[in-house]
Design a protein around this motif. Structure first.
Motif, mmCIF file in Angstrom:
data_model
loop_
_atom_site.group_PDB
_atom_site.id
_atom_site.type_symbol
_atom_site.label_atom_id
_atom_site.label_comp_id
_atom_site.label_asym_id
_atom_site.label_seq_id
_atom_site.Cartn_x
_atom_site.Cartn_y
_atom_site.Cartn_z
ATOM 1 N N ASN A 100 0.831 -1.209 0.000
ATOM 2 C CA ASN A 100 0.000 0.000 0.000
ATOM 3 C C ASN A 100 0.858 1.248 0.000
ATOM 4 O O ASN A 100 0.564 2.220 -0.690
ATOM 5 C CB ASN A 100 -0.939 0.013 1.208
ATOM 6 N N GLU A 101 1.913 1.225 0.786
ATOM 7 C CA GLU A 101 2.793 2.389 0.888
ATOM 8 C C GLU A 101 3.457 2.690 -0.451
ATOM 9 O O GLU A 101 3.648 3.852 -0.820
ATOM 10 C CB GLU A 101 3.838 2.176 1.980
ATOM 11 N N SER A 102 3.815 1.664 -1.203
ATOM 12 C CA SER A 102 4.454 1.880 -2.504
ATOM 13 C C SER A 102 3.499 2.592 -3.463
ATOM 14 O O SER A 102 3.901 3.520 -4.175
ATOM 15 C CB SER A 102 4.937 0.563 -3.107
ATOM 16 N N VAL A 103 2.246 2.196 -3.455
ATOM 17 C CA VAL A 103 1.256 2.823 -4.334
ATOM 18 C C VAL A 103 0.931 4.235 -3.852
ATOM 19 O O VAL A 103 0.855 5.173 -4.644
ATOM 20 C CB VAL A 103 -0.022 1.962 -4.436
ATOM 21 N N TRP A 162 -10.155 8.037 -5.578
ATOM 22 C CA TRP A 162 -10.316 6.672 -5.081
ATOM 23 C C TRP A 162 -9.019 6.137 -4.485
ATOM 24 O O TRP A 162 -8.939 5.873 -3.282
ATOM 25 C CB TRP A 162 -10.803 5.791 -6.218
ATOM 26 N N TRP A 163 -7.991 5.969 -5.311
ATOM 27 C CA TRP A 163 -6.776 5.293 -4.864
ATOM 28 C C TRP A 163 -5.997 6.098 -3.831
ATOM 29 O O TRP A 163 -5.661 5.597 -2.774
ATOM 30 C CB TRP A 163 -5.862 4.997 -6.042
ATOM 31 N N ARG A 164 -5.682 7.354 -4.159
ATOM 32 C CA ARG A 164 -4.831 8.129 -3.252
ATOM 33 C C ARG A 164 -5.549 8.418 -1.940
ATOM 34 O O ARG A 164 -4.985 8.240 -0.867
ATOM 35 C CB ARG A 164 -4.367 9.431 -3.875
ATOM 36 N N ASN A 165 -6.793 8.867 -2.012
ATOM 37 C CA ASN A 165 -7.514 9.190 -0.775
ATOM 38 C C ASN A 165 -7.668 7.980 0.128
ATOM 39 O O ASN A 165 -7.469 8.073 1.333
ATOM 40 C CB ASN A 165 -8.873 9.803 -1.092
ATOM 41 N N ASN A 166 -8.043 6.846 -0.431
ATOM 42 C CA ASN A 166 -8.225 5.647 0.399
ATOM 43 C C ASN A 166 -6.924 5.184 1.036
ATOM 44 O O ASN A 166 -6.902 4.809 2.201
ATOM 45 C CB ASN A 166 -8.855 4.513 -0.406
ATOM 46 N N LEU A 167 -5.836 5.226 0.288
ATOM 47 C CA LEU A 167 -4.556 4.763 0.824
ATOM 48 C C LEU A 167 -3.951 5.753 1.812
ATOM 49 O O LEU A 167 -3.095 5.391 2.606
ATOM 50 C CB LEU A 167 -3.569 4.483 -0.313
ATOM 51 N N SER A 168 -4.388 6.980 1.784
ATOM 52 C CA SER A 168 -3.836 7.996 2.682
ATOM 53 C C SER A 168 -4.393 7.909 4.093
ATOM 54 O O SER A 168 -3.863 8.537 5.009
ATOM 55 C CB SER A 168 -4.094 9.392 2.106
ATOM 56 N N HIS A 169 -5.441 7.138 4.301
ATOM 57 C CA HIS A 169 -6.041 7.032 5.629
ATOM 58 C C HIS A 169 -5.293 6.057 6.532
ATOM 59 O O HIS A 169 -5.432 6.114 7.742
ATOM 60 C CB HIS A 169 -7.516 6.633 5.535
ATOM 61 N N GLY A 170 -4.514 5.174 5.940
ATOM 62 C CA GLY A 170 -3.709 4.255 6.732
ATOM 63 C C GLY A 170 -4.437 3.059 7.293
ATOM 64 O O GLY A 170 -3.825 2.189 7.896
ATOM 65 N N ASP A 171 -5.741 2.978 7.110
ATOM 66 C CA ASP A 171 -6.498 1.850 7.649
ATOM 67 C C ASP A 171 -7.040 0.949 6.543
ATOM 68 O O ASP A 171 -7.877 0.090 6.785
ATOM 69 C CB ASP A 171 -7.643 2.339 8.540
ATOM 70 N N GLU A 172 -6.557 1.143 5.347
ATOM 71 C CA GLU A 172 -6.996 0.355 4.196
ATOM 72 C C GLU A 172 -6.382 -1.046 4.277
ATOM 73 O O GLU A 172 -5.217 -1.205 4.654
ATOM 74 C CB GLU A 172 -6.552 1.051 2.903
#
Length: 128
Positions: A24-27, A91-101
């Motif tokens: 997730n961090e890589s994306v 979709w992708w950036r916002n969801n991955l930025s929350h850290g709970d994905e």
């Protein structure tokens, strides 16, 4: 991932994170780097995410354009790029930025990294 050469903007850290299991961090890092590149290229530091993409790729008055926007096909490319990047940021950036994905499946993360790499390549070919 070794079968595909990522855009230099994603190397070495995004690839390294992916290989080391920080999927997730890589994306997320790749998407943040794309966003920052767009902000820097256009000096648009007051916007981010979908709003940034809508502004800079706007077909009526683009800050970044890919062609002369003189045919319907050329306008379609501009609009498509704008909508694609808006969706990816939303979709992708916002969801991955929350850290709970939840951890992305490897094939999904790989597809996302390749997509962001392709977006960088398109930006490299923009009209200056």
């Amino acid at each position: 991932l070794d079968a595909y050469v990522l855009h230099p903007s994603l190397l070495p850290d995004c690839k390294k994170m992916f290989i080391e299991g920080h999927i997730n961090e890589s994306v997320r890092k790749a998407l943040e780097r794309f966003e920052k590149t767009i902000q820097d290229l256009t000096s648009t530091h007051d916007k981010q995410g979908p709003d940034l993409m809508a502004t800079v790729f706007n077909e009526q008055n683009p800050k970044i354009k890919f062609n002369n926007l003189s045919t319907s096909q050329e306008v379609n490319k501009q609009v498509g790029f704008k909508l694609t990047t808006m969706g990816i940021m939303h979709w992708w950036r916002n969801n991955l930025s929350h850290g709970d994905e939840n951890q992305l499946p490897h094939h999904d993360a790989l597809g996302r990294l390749i997509m962001v790499s392709n977006l960088f390549h398109e930006i490299d070919g923009r009209v200056l």
